[in-house]
Design a protein around this motif. Structure first.
Motif, PDB file in Angstrom:
ATOM      1  N   ASP A   8       0.717  -1.336  -0.043  1.00 17.55           N
ATOM      2  CA  ASP A   8      -0.003   0.100   0.075  1.00 17.55           C
ATOM      3  C   ASP A   8       0.808   1.500   0.112  1.00 17.55           C
ATOM      4  O   ASP A   8       0.604   2.199  -0.546  1.00 17.55           O
ATOM      5  CB  ASP A   8      -0.797   0.178   1.154  1.00 17.55           C
ATOM      6  CG  ASP A   8      -2.084  -0.964   0.955  1.00 17.55           C
ATOM      7  OD1 ASP A   8      -2.248  -1.500  -0.255  1.00 17.55           O
ATOM      8  OD2 ASP A   8      -2.513  -1.404   2.038  1.00 17.55           O
ATOM      9  N   TYR A   9       2.102   1.159   0.705  1.00 19.03           N
ATOM     10  CA  TYR A   9       3.031   2.342   0.740  1.00 19.03           C
ATOM     11  C   TYR A   9       3.646   2.572  -0.541  1.00 19.03           C
ATOM     12  O   TYR A   9       4.128   3.780  -0.852  1.00 19.03           O
ATOM     13  CB  TYR A   9       3.776   2.164   1.738  1.00 19.03           C
ATOM     14  CG  TYR A   9       4.844   1.126   1.682  1.00 19.03           C
ATOM     15  CD1 TYR A   9       5.935   1.351   0.964  1.00 19.03           C
ATOM     16  CD2 TYR A   9       4.618  -0.129   2.299  1.00 19.03           C
ATOM     17  CE1 TYR A   9       6.992   0.233   1.053  1.00 19.03           C
ATOM     18  CE2 TYR A   9       5.690  -1.196   2.371  1.00 19.03           C
ATOM     19  CZ  TYR A   9       6.852  -1.057   1.552  1.00 19.03           C
ATOM     20  OH  TYR A   9       7.435  -2.138   1.428  1.00 19.03           O
ATOM     21  N   PHE A  10       3.350   1.894  -1.587  1.00 18.33           N
ATOM     22  CA  PHE A  10       3.939   1.912  -2.987  1.00 18.33           C
ATOM     23  C   PHE A  10       2.649   2.523  -4.022  1.00 18.33           C
ATOM     24  O   PHE A  10       2.964   2.576  -5.187  1.00 18.33           O
ATOM     25  CB  PHE A  10       4.604   0.434  -3.513  1.00 18.33           C
ATOM     26  CG  PHE A  10       6.077   0.307  -3.282  1.00 18.33           C
ATOM     27  CD1 PHE A  10       6.655   1.256  -2.238  1.00 18.33           C
ATOM     28  CD2 PHE A  10       6.812  -0.372  -4.151  1.00 18.33           C
ATOM     29  CE1 PHE A  10       8.068   1.206  -2.102  1.00 18.33           C
ATOM     30  CE2 PHE A  10       8.000  -0.435  -3.755  1.00 18.33           C
ATOM     31  CZ  PHE A  10       8.763   0.519  -2.837  1.00 18.33           C
ATOM     32  N   VAL A  11       1.764   2.692  -3.310  1.00 15.74           N
ATOM     33  CA  VAL A  11       0.422   3.354  -4.112  1.00 15.74           C
ATOM     34  C   VAL A  11       0.426   4.649  -3.660  1.00 15.74           C
ATOM     35  O   VAL A  11      -0.278   4.848  -2.473  1.00 15.74           O
ATOM     36  CB  VAL A  11      -0.825   2.436  -3.932  1.00 15.74           C
ATOM     37  CG1 VAL A  11      -1.730   3.247  -4.851  1.00 15.74           C
ATOM     38  CG2 VAL A  11      -0.387   1.160  -4.579  1.00 15.74           C
ATOM     39  N   LYS A  12       0.612   5.648  -4.244  1.00 13.99           N
ATOM     40  CA  LYS A  12       0.465   7.108  -3.980  1.00 13.99           C
ATOM     41  C   LYS A  12      -0.759   7.821  -4.776  1.00 13.99           C
ATOM     42  O   LYS A  12      -0.897   7.980  -5.745  1.00 13.99           O
ATOM     43  CB  LYS A  12       1.513   7.895  -4.223  1.00 13.99           C
ATOM     44  CG  LYS A  12       2.903   7.445  -3.172  1.00 13.99           C
ATOM     45  CD  LYS A  12       2.816   7.711  -1.805  1.00 13.99           C
ATOM     46  CE  LYS A  12       4.103   7.197  -1.122  1.00 13.99           C
ATOM     47  NZ  LYS A  12       3.898   7.178   0.373  1.00 13.99           N
ATOM     48  N   SER A  13      -1.672   8.642  -4.011  1.00  6.84           N
ATOM     49  CA  SER A  13      -2.663   9.187  -4.725  1.00  6.84           C
ATOM     50  C   SER A  13      -2.359  10.620  -4.633  1.00  6.84           C
ATOM     51  O   SER A  13      -1.711  11.000  -3.650  1.00  6.84           O
ATOM     52  CB  SER A  13      -3.991   9.125  -3.630  1.00  6.84           C
ATOM     53  OG  SER A  13      -4.480   7.537  -3.563  1.00  6.84           O
ATOM     54  N   SER A  14      -2.963  11.463  -5.597  1.00 10.25           N
ATOM     55  CA  SER A  14      -2.813  12.765  -5.835  1.00 10.25           C
ATOM     56  C   SER A  14      -4.029  13.584  -5.746  1.00 10.25           C
ATOM     57  O   SER A  14      -5.165  12.982  -5.460  1.00 10.25           O
ATOM     58  CB  SER A  14      -2.136  12.741  -7.205  1.00 10.25           C
ATOM     59  OG  SER A  14      -1.030  12.026  -7.546  1.00 10.25           O
TER      60      SER A  14
END
Length: 338
Positions: free
Chosen positions: A212-218
């Motif tokens: 999950d920490y390798f998926v970043k939302s903007s």
């Protein structure tokens, strides 16, 4: 002075009713007379009043298009495709940028109703579905484009976002990458959700995980957010060797971050975008991306609106039209150096 319907009738030597019938495509008028009236209209530069047509309940030959941000090249290309198809059929286009804010969506929908547009194409997120009730009550045709509203029975034209995510994952896995990350749009953007789902499931099928920490939302500032989130990922002790970006703007931010950190693309980092906008061809290096068929999407969205205005066909089109994405390999992806 601007020519009037009376000027056209006088110049063509016909009644005002005859001119009106030509304008509205009604009445029994010979082809010769119709051609004469049309010729005079062009000669005088006469254009029927959209306001007058709206007041009398006639077609205004105007369509509305709602997009999140017209400065985003993807939505600019969607707008151009819709505009070109509309123009082909004699329609003008009113474009509204909503920033995915319901307050602006409501304001623009009210404006488009006041202008008595003949149909509305929606390419923006809507959280409060009740905003569509006034349009439905007036039977204004609506088509969704590049976005879906789950649970709503609206004509929708989208690309297969899930398959697009799978294409990106297969490409990166095939190049030997196992440390994969994702730059996503806002969590509420349904298309981005589907792209991540396709990517994540394909990675899992390969026996790998996507933390999950390798998926970043903007947020709204996609290039800036992409750069900031990519910089964070690339500073990890065990950083990713490949990043899948849910649109090309996020990918540009990732390329900027890599450049500032001295990380070479693609020998040290592979980047895949999504949309295949004009920007994908002019980045340095040129961006590998998942293409959406924007021209076809625009054509279909307009055609669905016009079909609704013409009445139900013998075989109504499917409620959801899903088009295939395509992987466009350029210079931002390469085999992982062991």
């Amino acid at each position: 002075m601007k020519a009037t319907i009376y000027d056209v009738a006088r110049e063509a030597g016909v009644s005002i009713a005859a001119v009106s019938q030509v304008i509205n495509g009604k009445g029994k008028i010979s082809e010769e007379r119709r051609a004469k009236i049309t010729e005079v209209m062009e000669k005088l530069g006469y254009r029927p009043s959209v306001i007058a047509a709206a007041l009398t309940g006639k077609k205004t030959y105007t369509l509305g298009l709602l997009v999140p941000d017209i400065s985003n090249p993807f939505f600019a290309e969607i707008a151009r495709a819709v505009e070109d198809r509309g123009d082909h059929h004699g329609y003008s286009l009113v474009i509204c940028s909503t920033d995915n804010q319901d307050e602006r969506v409501e304001r623009y929908l009210t404006l488009l109703q006041q202008k008595s547009v003949d149909g509305i194409i929606i390419g923006t997120g809507i959280e409060d579905i009740k905003l569509l009730e006034p349009i439905r009550s007036k039977s204004i045709p609506v088509t969704m484009i590049a976005r879906a509203l789950p649970g709503e029975s609206l004509q929708t034209v989208v690309v297969d976002d899930y398959e697009g995510g799978r294409l990106a994952a297969r490409h990166l896995l095939g190049l030997g990458h196992t440390a994969l990350a994702v730059l996503a749009e806002h969590p509420k953007v349904t298309s981005s959700q589907e792209r991540i789902r396709g990517f994540r499931e394909t990675v899992a099928e390969a026996g790998l995980s996507l933390p999950d920490y390798f998926v970043k939302s903007s947020g709204r500032e996609l290039v800036k957010d992409g750069k900031r989130n990519a910089s964070e990922l690339l500073r990890y002790a065990e950083r990713p060797t490949a990043i899948f970006c849910c649109n090309d703007l996020l990918a540009i931010g990732a390329l900027q971050a890599a450049s500032e950190l001295g990380i070479h693309v693609p020998s040290e980092l592979s980047v895949v975008g999504f949309d295949n906008t004009i920007l994908a061809q002019v980045t340095v290096p040129a961006l590998t991306t998942i293409a959406q068929p924007t021209e076809r999407m625009g054509e279909l969205a307009v055609d669905l609106i016009l079909q609704k205005n013409a009445g139900q066909p013998d075989e109504p089109p499917p409620l959801r039209t899903v088009l295939a994405p395509e992987l466009i390999v350029r210079q931002t992806t390469a085999a992982l150096l062991r």
